[in-house]
Design a protein around this motif. Structure first.
Motif, PDB file in Angstrom:
ATOM      1  N   SER A   1      -4.640  -3.648   6.188  1.00 42.72           N
ATOM      2  CA  SER A   1      -5.878  -2.926   6.492  1.00 42.72           C
ATOM      3  C   SER A   1      -6.493  -2.482   5.171  1.00 42.72           C
ATOM      4  CB  SER A   1      -5.565  -1.703   7.359  1.00 42.72           C
ATOM      5  OG  SER A   1      -4.747  -0.800   6.626  1.00 42.72           O
ATOM      6  N   ASP A   2      -7.636  -1.815   5.241  1.00 41.15           N
ATOM      7  CA  ASP A   2      -8.232  -1.256   4.018  1.00 41.15           C
ATOM      8  C   ASP A   2      -7.227  -0.365   3.292  1.00 41.15           C
ATOM      9  OD1 ASP A   2     -10.716  -2.445   4.209  1.00 41.15           O
ATOM     10  OD2 ASP A   2     -11.562  -0.849   5.439  1.00 41.15           O
ATOM     11  N   ASP A   3      -6.425   0.373   4.071  1.00 39.38           N
ATOM     12  CA  ASP A   3      -5.467   1.314   3.483  1.00 39.38           C
ATOM     13  C   ASP A   3      -4.295   0.610   2.810  1.00 39.38           C
ATOM     14  OD1 ASP A   3      -6.876   3.563   4.379  1.00 39.38           O
ATOM     15  OD2 ASP A   3      -5.885   3.512   6.332  1.00 39.38           O
ATOM     16  N   THR A   4      -3.859  -0.525   3.374  1.00 35.90           N
ATOM     17  CA  THR A   4      -2.589  -1.112   2.923  1.00 35.90           C
ATOM     18  C   THR A   4      -2.738  -2.401   2.121  1.00 35.90           C
ATOM     19  OG1 THR A   4      -2.277  -2.405   4.968  1.00 35.90           O
ATOM     20  CG2 THR A   4      -1.413  -0.149   4.943  1.00 35.90           C
ATOM     21  N   ASN A   5      -3.924  -2.992   2.075  1.00 33.17           N
ATOM     22  CA  ASN A   5      -4.052  -4.314   1.457  1.00 33.17           C
ATOM     23  C   ASN A   5      -3.673  -4.307  -0.026  1.00 33.17           C
ATOM     24  OD1 ASN A   5      -5.063  -7.165   2.041  1.00 33.17           O
ATOM     25  ND2 ASN A   5      -6.216  -6.653   0.210  1.00 33.17           N
ATOM     26  N   ALA A   6      -4.325  -3.449  -0.812  1.00 31.60           N
ATOM     27  CA  ALA A   6      -4.053  -3.421  -2.262  1.00 31.60           C
ATOM     28  C   ALA A   6      -2.609  -2.997  -2.565  1.00 31.60           C
ATOM     29  CB  ALA A   6      -5.054  -2.505  -2.969  1.00 31.60           C
ATOM     30  N   PRO A   7      -2.074  -1.936  -1.917  1.00 34.70           N
ATOM     31  CA  PRO A   7      -0.675  -1.569  -2.199  1.00 34.70           C
ATOM     32  C   PRO A   7       0.332  -2.653  -1.794  1.00 34.70           C
ATOM     33  CG  PRO A   7      -1.801   0.225  -1.045  1.00 34.70           C
ATOM     34  CD  PRO A   7      -2.727  -0.940  -1.044  1.00 34.70           C
ATOM     35  N   THR A   8       0.030  -3.397  -0.724  1.00 35.28           N
ATOM     36  CA  THR A   8       0.944  -4.474  -0.310  1.00 35.28           C
ATOM     37  C   THR A   8       0.956  -5.581  -1.357  1.00 35.28           C
ATOM     38  OG1 THR A   8       0.521  -3.986   2.026  1.00 35.28           O
ATOM     39  CG2 THR A   8       1.496  -6.125   1.520  1.00 35.28           C
TER      40      THR A   8
END
Length: 623
Positions: free
Chosen positions: A204-211
């Motif tokens: 999601s917007d929240d998890t894409n970059a950290p993943t």
């Protein structure tokens, strides 16, 4: 003097009559592109003129107005059928909700057909081998759109340690399991070309970059980067009232308020990505869906995939035994008065009244097994790729939605706060034809299901006898499962002791972990241990290496064995040391990291025997 094109568009020209009902939008048509004008028409046709009431004349805040339509374009393209379909679906579902319509009216529940497995028996062992054989023809889809805030953790849930003995995070554990399946499956195929098993992660917007950062900073945990694909889920528009008027963001009048649509979006994302057709052309047959914080899941996957392959299931839902009225959805066959049938998850608070209303006066009750005949759904699915593609060709991945507005009062005319449509991954079977072969596979809870989804405070409030589903119980469940598997293979494992961490009473078994390469299925474990082995309750055993054999080991303390694949290590004799001990930690004690506090304990490493074998050869490890 001739008027400019801009003046003509912003004036009362013939071409903009469609916007006459919304003067503030009509005045601004000159700044919009043709595509944006088409989107504006959709919004007005669907009764959304309120979105433009505050718009000033052209020349003021024009970039924000264009930014508004950038968001509208994203919302329109990410929903099957676009915003028009979303608003129309919302009106219907909101009307049904206001009228109190029961989605199961006309349906009669019955027990569906499926497989109930017993760990370690001959049938289980055969199915595990069949599943490993099929794995090279599978693709995995991990649904991971959520942060760990509900757990008291600021990062993404995939980055949480599944257990703290090794510190391996959930994503590492999942990827290592898929890689072990990949190697074992290709080996069983006997010299067939090595096939990579693809992994898709829905973010999601929240998890894409950290993943992505977690993958890149850990070299994809051993996978080839091209093997992993991230698909980002968009949010959906919020709804302000029963007329499905879209809600503006309270902090920005040029933004529509949005919220997550639910993990059911994974089907539409896979369809629009084109990956399903690519997988089919590569000879793949199965798609396995799983969620982000169940550390036991891959112990259940080989046998479940074996069931799908031998039964030819179009849909196979993984399930666990479920007590009657337990707060977990039950897999149920529903037959409508008009002849329609479907096998789906029915939420526990709907299943009992549905049974009572259809000739079962006692509702959901335990049968002679001591469990409800309706097994507990754990939201892990195995779909047959051919029929999945065929179905998505009709639906474009759209999943039956629901709406859950919080009304201000019994008149049901206004909401306490905005709502939105939602959908769930496991509702995919609702649109399947009656000819679809839909079943389930039940495995023991201790083997298959220990999700981490509650923070310590909420977990401590769970009534006695019900699962806490916390980081504490999730970690302890891994040690319990590994201990019971070794015990079933003949190893003498000491009984657990009870302890309380963060207000949750748990069984503390020996802290036993192994890499998936050491043992993927029960047959692997049986080959590598014998009944002359003993492990005490206070012990910790960590095995990292494919060819490590326990031959008469007696362990009372901590042993860590690391070995390359080309090193064969036989572990024998008595090993005793002070070991690693669990120390209680209060979840409110901020001197400890979040991932430790949420468990209520930390591991204090007093003494251990650790051996690493980095050269090929045969070795014997003893005290």
């Amino acid at each position: 003097m001739a008027t400019s094109a801009a003046e003509e568009l912003s004036g009362l020209s013939i071409g903009d009559d469609w916007a006459a009902s919304c003067p503030s939008l009509r005045k601004n048509l000159s700044i919009l592109s043709p595509d944006q004008i088409e989107l504006a028409k959709i919004l007005l046709n669907e009764g959304q003129s309120h979105l433009f009431n505050h718009w000033p004349d052209p020349g003021a805040e024009d970039e924000k107005k264009k930014g508004f339509f950038d968001q509208v374009a994203r919302l329109n393209s990410s929903y099957p059928g676009g915003l028009k379909a979303y608003i129309q679906n919302a009106r219907k579902l909101l009307a049904d909700s206001k009228a109190g319509k029961n989605p199961y009216d006309g349906f009669t529940p019955s027990v569906p057909s499926g497989e109930v497995l017993t760990f370690g028996d001959d049938n289980f062992i055969k199915l595990e081998e069949a599943g490993v054989r099929e794995a090279k023809n599978a693709a995995f889809v991990l649904v991971a759109g959520g942060l760990g805030e509900r757990l008291g953790y600021k990062g993404i849930k995939l980055a949480l340690p599944a257990e703290t003995t090794t510190g391996k995070c959930f994503l590492q554990q999942y990827i290592e399991s898929i890689l072990a399946l990949q190697e074992a499956s290709c080996k069983l195929a006997g010299g067939q070309q090595h096939m990579q098993i693809p992994l898709v992660i829905m973010t999601s917007d929240d998890t894409n970059a950290p993943t992505l950062k977690l993958l890149e900073s850990n070299s994809y945990f051993g996978m080839v980067p091209s093997q992993v694909k991230l698909l980002k889920q968009e949010k959906v528009a919020c709804l302000d009232d029963n007329d499905a008027r879209l809600a503006l963001d309270p902090n920005d009048k040029y933004k529509i308020q949005t919220k997550p649509h639910g993990h059911g979006d994974v089907h539409a994302l896979l369809y629009s990505s084109g990956m399903l057709y690519h997988w089919k052309s590569a000879g793949r047959k199965w798609v396995l869906f799983f969620q982000d914080t169940n550390g036991l899941l891959f112990k259940a996957i080989p046998a479940s995939l074996g069931v799908s392959a031998t039964k030819g299931y179009d849909v196979n839902s993984l399930a666990v035994p479920r007590k009657a009225k337990e707060a977990i959805g039950g897999i149920t066959k529903l037959t409508h008065a008009d002849g329609r049938t479907m096998v789906i998850n029915v939420e526990y608070n709907q299943l009992d009244p549905l049974l009572r209303a259809t000739g079962h006066p006692d509702g959901d009750v335990n049968c002679e097994t001591g469990y409800s005949p309706y097994p507990g759904n754990i939201n892990q699915l195995i779909l047959k790729l051919d029929s999945y593609i065929e179905e998505l060709g009709k639906t474009r991945g759209a999943i039956a939605e629901f709406v859950n507005p919080k009304y201000k009062d019994s008149s049901k005319t206004s909401f306490k706060s905005s709502t939105r449509l939602e959908c769930m991954m496991q509702d995919y079977p609702k649109t399947l034809p009656p000819s679809a072969n839909v079943g389930f596979t039940v495995m023991d809870t201790w083997l298959a299901y220990a999700p981490v989804k509650n923070n310590p405070e909420d977990a401590a409030k769970v009534p006695k006898g019900n699962p806490h589903h916390s980081a504490t119980t999730g970690e302890m469940a891994i040690y319990r499962a590994n201990s019971l598997i070794l015990r079933k293979a003949g190893v003498q494992i000491a009984d657990p002791v009870n302890d309380v961490f963060n207000g949750q009473e748990v069984e503390v078994w020996p802290r036993i972990t192994w890499s998936p390469m050491w043992a993927l299925i029960f047959a692997d474990v049986k080959r590598k241990v014998n009944d002359k082995c003993f492990v005490s309750q206070r012990s910790t055993l960590v095995i990292n290496g494919q060819n490590v054999f326990l031959d008469g080991l007696s362990l009372d303390g901590t042993l860590v064995v690391n070995a390359i694949d080309e090193a064969e290590v036989k572990v024998v004799g008595s090993i005793q040391n002070k070991g690693w001990v669990l120390k209680h930690v209060d979840y409110k004690d901020t001197s400890f990291p979040e991932e430790i506090r949420m468990r209520g304990f930390k591991i204090e490493k007093l003494e251990q025997l650790e051996k690493s074998y980095t050269e090929p050869g045969n070795f014997c490890l003893s005290s």
